[in-house]
Design an enzyme around this catalytic site. Structure first.
Site, PDB file in Angstrom:
ATOM      1  N   THR A 139       0.812  -1.218   0.000  1.00  0.00           N
ATOM      2  CA  THR A 139       0.000   0.000   0.000  1.00  0.00           C
ATOM      3  C   THR A 139       0.844   1.266   0.000  1.00  0.00           C
ATOM      4  OG1 THR A 139      -1.795  -1.133   1.164  1.00  0.00           O
ATOM      5  CG2 THR A 139      -1.794   1.263   1.250  1.00  0.00           C
ATOM      6  N   ASP A 171       1.532  -6.757  -4.651  1.00  0.00           N
ATOM      7  CA  ASP A 171       0.679  -6.723  -3.464  1.00  0.00           C
ATOM      8  C   ASP A 171       1.172  -7.834  -2.545  1.00  0.00           C
ATOM      9  OD1 ASP A 171      -1.680  -7.615  -1.772  1.00  0.00           O
ATOM     10  OD2 ASP A 171      -2.576  -5.874  -2.755  1.00  0.00           O
ATOM     11  N   SER A 172       1.212  -7.586  -1.253  1.00  0.00           N
ATOM     12  CA  SER A 172       1.812  -8.586  -0.360  1.00  0.00           C
ATOM     13  C   SER A 172       0.998  -9.878  -0.289  1.00  0.00           C
ATOM     14  CB  SER A 172       2.005  -8.020   1.043  1.00  0.00           C
ATOM     15  OG  SER A 172       0.799  -7.903   1.743  1.00  0.00           O
ATOM     16  N   SER A 173      -0.234  -9.856  -0.764  1.00  0.00           N
ATOM     17  CA  SER A 173      -1.013 -11.097  -0.830  1.00  0.00           C
ATOM     18  C   SER A 173      -0.381 -12.091  -1.800  1.00  0.00           C
ATOM     19  CB  SER A 173      -2.454 -10.802  -1.256  1.00  0.00           C
ATOM     20  OG  SER A 173      -3.102  -9.997  -0.295  1.00  0.00           O
ATOM     21  N   THR A 195       1.112  -4.874   4.235  1.00  0.00           N
ATOM     22  CA  THR A 195       0.851  -5.292   5.613  1.00  0.00           C
ATOM     23  C   THR A 195       0.276  -6.700   5.748  1.00  0.00           C
ATOM     24  OG1 THR A 195      -1.360  -4.281   5.563  1.00  0.00           O
ATOM     25  CG2 THR A 195       0.465  -2.921   6.360  1.00  0.00           C
ATOM     26  N   THR A 204       2.217  -9.693  14.942  1.00  0.00           N
ATOM     27  CA  THR A 204       1.121 -10.147  14.085  1.00  0.00           C
ATOM     28  C   THR A 204       0.268  -8.945  13.707  1.00  0.00           C
ATOM     29  OG1 THR A 204      -0.627 -11.826  13.893  1.00  0.00           O
ATOM     30  CG2 THR A 204      -0.509 -10.623  15.971  1.00  0.00           C
ATOM     31  N   ARG A 224      -4.217 -25.137  15.355  1.00  0.00           N
ATOM     32  CA  ARG A 224      -4.599 -23.986  16.179  1.00  0.00           C
ATOM     33  C   ARG A 224      -5.710 -24.412  17.121  1.00  0.00           C
ATOM     34  NH1 ARG A 224      -5.052 -18.737  12.421  1.00  0.00           N
ATOM     35  NH2 ARG A 224      -4.539 -17.712  14.387  1.00  0.00           N
ATOM     36  N   THR A 275      -1.942 -21.844  20.152  1.00  0.00           N
ATOM     37  CA  THR A 275      -3.252 -21.385  20.596  1.00  0.00           C
ATOM     38  C   THR A 275      -3.870 -20.378  19.633  1.00  0.00           C
ATOM     39  OG1 THR A 275      -4.459 -20.239  22.362  1.00  0.00           O
ATOM     40  CG2 THR A 275      -2.157 -19.641  22.069  1.00  0.00           C
ATOM     41  N   GLN A 276      -5.198 -20.407  19.552  1.00  0.00           N
ATOM     42  CA  GLN A 276      -5.924 -19.425  18.753  1.00  0.00           C
ATOM     43  C   GLN A 276      -5.957 -18.054  19.430  1.00  0.00           C
ATOM     44  OE1 GLN A 276      -9.832 -20.981  17.865  1.00  0.00           O
ATOM     45  NE2 GLN A 276      -9.037 -22.875  16.997  1.00  0.00           N
TER      46      GLN A 276
END
Length: 341
Positions: A13, A57-59, A89, A166, A245, A276-277
């Site tokens: 972005t 794009d980071s995707s 991001t 995260t 998870r 863990t979630q």
């Protein structure tokens, strides 16, 4: 001497521009980005750049892109005091985690940043993030050593360890957080480093480890998940490891069929790590019977590691050619400060 900083522009972005016809944001080139940050010249640094062609794009980030970034840093390691990676991001935490493992014996700052709004907008977080990232990359301690000697994420008010962070928000400027490890620096009127939180290790030659094995997957538990679904995913061709998870402190259903499906996969050599979630806290396999059953089935505790770090760490360990026994061992060992044992 002026600090020498290399900017690696991958896209995201921060460097996007709005298409005049579709109004959709798309990656633009580095020249456009720098034209919108004239204040960079006030830093009086020697700044060079490398950019992806085309920016992405980071995707669309992939292992190949991680290798490209890591190689660029390694190839230019001796010529620069620090590195700033401009990145989207969405997958920034994955890239930060992956680079932390790929850059062994890192003794210089690799600061990853981006923005929530394009840098060409009238109101943007991109300008401040870029300038602060450059200042952190150039910062030295009282002995003349780099203040930051690890891969870190800089976003808005905080500098976080890359493999501890995260993405927590798609809307806020403070888009990242490390829930199980303190910030490395707080950004206000100045840049205030937490010396106790910064990673320190013996100064050795940088070792580039490009091998990453994508034969890993994840399974999210939810009420109603069937043993058949778990068994099906763990039987995917070529899979070597999985991040499961779980609930709370590492808990899972006590169904014999579900535990049996997991145990069978472990017996076949599949490495399964329990994460863990919850965004805060850690896996404590022995706290409840439900977690203890997973442990008895051969599942490895992920302790307080993030999901992003768990996935990339498994890719890294399998990429080194390790078998299940060694992978399990190192999953429970802190390699780059990514886990608290």
């Amino acid at each position: 001497m002026k600090p020498r900083i290399l900017i690696i522009y991958t896209g995201g972005t921060i460097g996007m521009i709005e298409d005049a016809d579709t109004k959709v944001l798309k990656p633009f080139d580095f020249t456009h980005l720098m034209e919108n940050v004239p204040k960079v010249k006030m830093l009086d640094y020697e700044i060079d750049n490398i950019q992806f062609h085309p920016p992405i794009d980071s995707s669309d980030m992939s292992i190949g892109h991680w290798q490209q970034i890591a190689s660029a840093i390694a190839d230019n390691y001796l010529g620069y005091d620090g590195f700033v990676v401009l990145h989207g991001t969405d997958t920034m935490a994955y890239t930060a985690s992956a680079l932390s493992f790929m850059l062994d014996n890192l003794h210089k700052p690799v600061i990853i940043t981006g923005s929530q709004l394009p840098i060409g907008e009238v109101r943007t977080d991109g300008e401040e993030n870029l300038i602060t990232a450059l200042q952190i990359a150039a910062a030295r301690d009282s002995h003349g050593e780099p203040m930051v000697q690890e891969v870190a994420i800089l976003f808005e008010d905080y500098l976080w360890r890359g493999n501890r962070a995260t993405k927590r928000s798609a809307d806020n400027f403070n888009a990242f957080k490390s829930y199980n490890y303190p910030y490395l620096a707080k950004i206000g009127l100045g840049i205030n480093f937490d010396a106790d939180a910064l990673l320190r290790s013996p100064k050795r030659p940088l070792t580039l480890r490009l091998e990453m094995d994508a034969a890993v997957m994840s399974i999210d538990l939810f009420p109603g998940i069937t043993p058949e679904a778990i068994a099906y995913h763990l039987a995917a061709p070529g899979i070597k490891g999985a991040v499961i998870r779980t609930y709370g402190a590492g808990n899972a259903p006590t169904s014999p069929a579900i535990i049996g499906a997991i145990r069978d996969a472990v017996k076949r050599g599949i490495v399964i790590v329990n994460v863990t979630q919850c965004v805060h806290g850690c896996v404590n396999s022995n706290r409840y019977e439900t977690g203890d059953l997973l442990c008895a089935a051969g599942v490895v505790s992920g302790h307080d590691i993030t999901f992003e770090a768990a996935m990339t760490k498994m890719m890294f360990l399998f990429g080194l050619g390790f078998g299940p026994v060694a992978v399990k061992k190192y999953l429970q060992t802190s390699l780059r400060g990514e886990i608290t044992i």
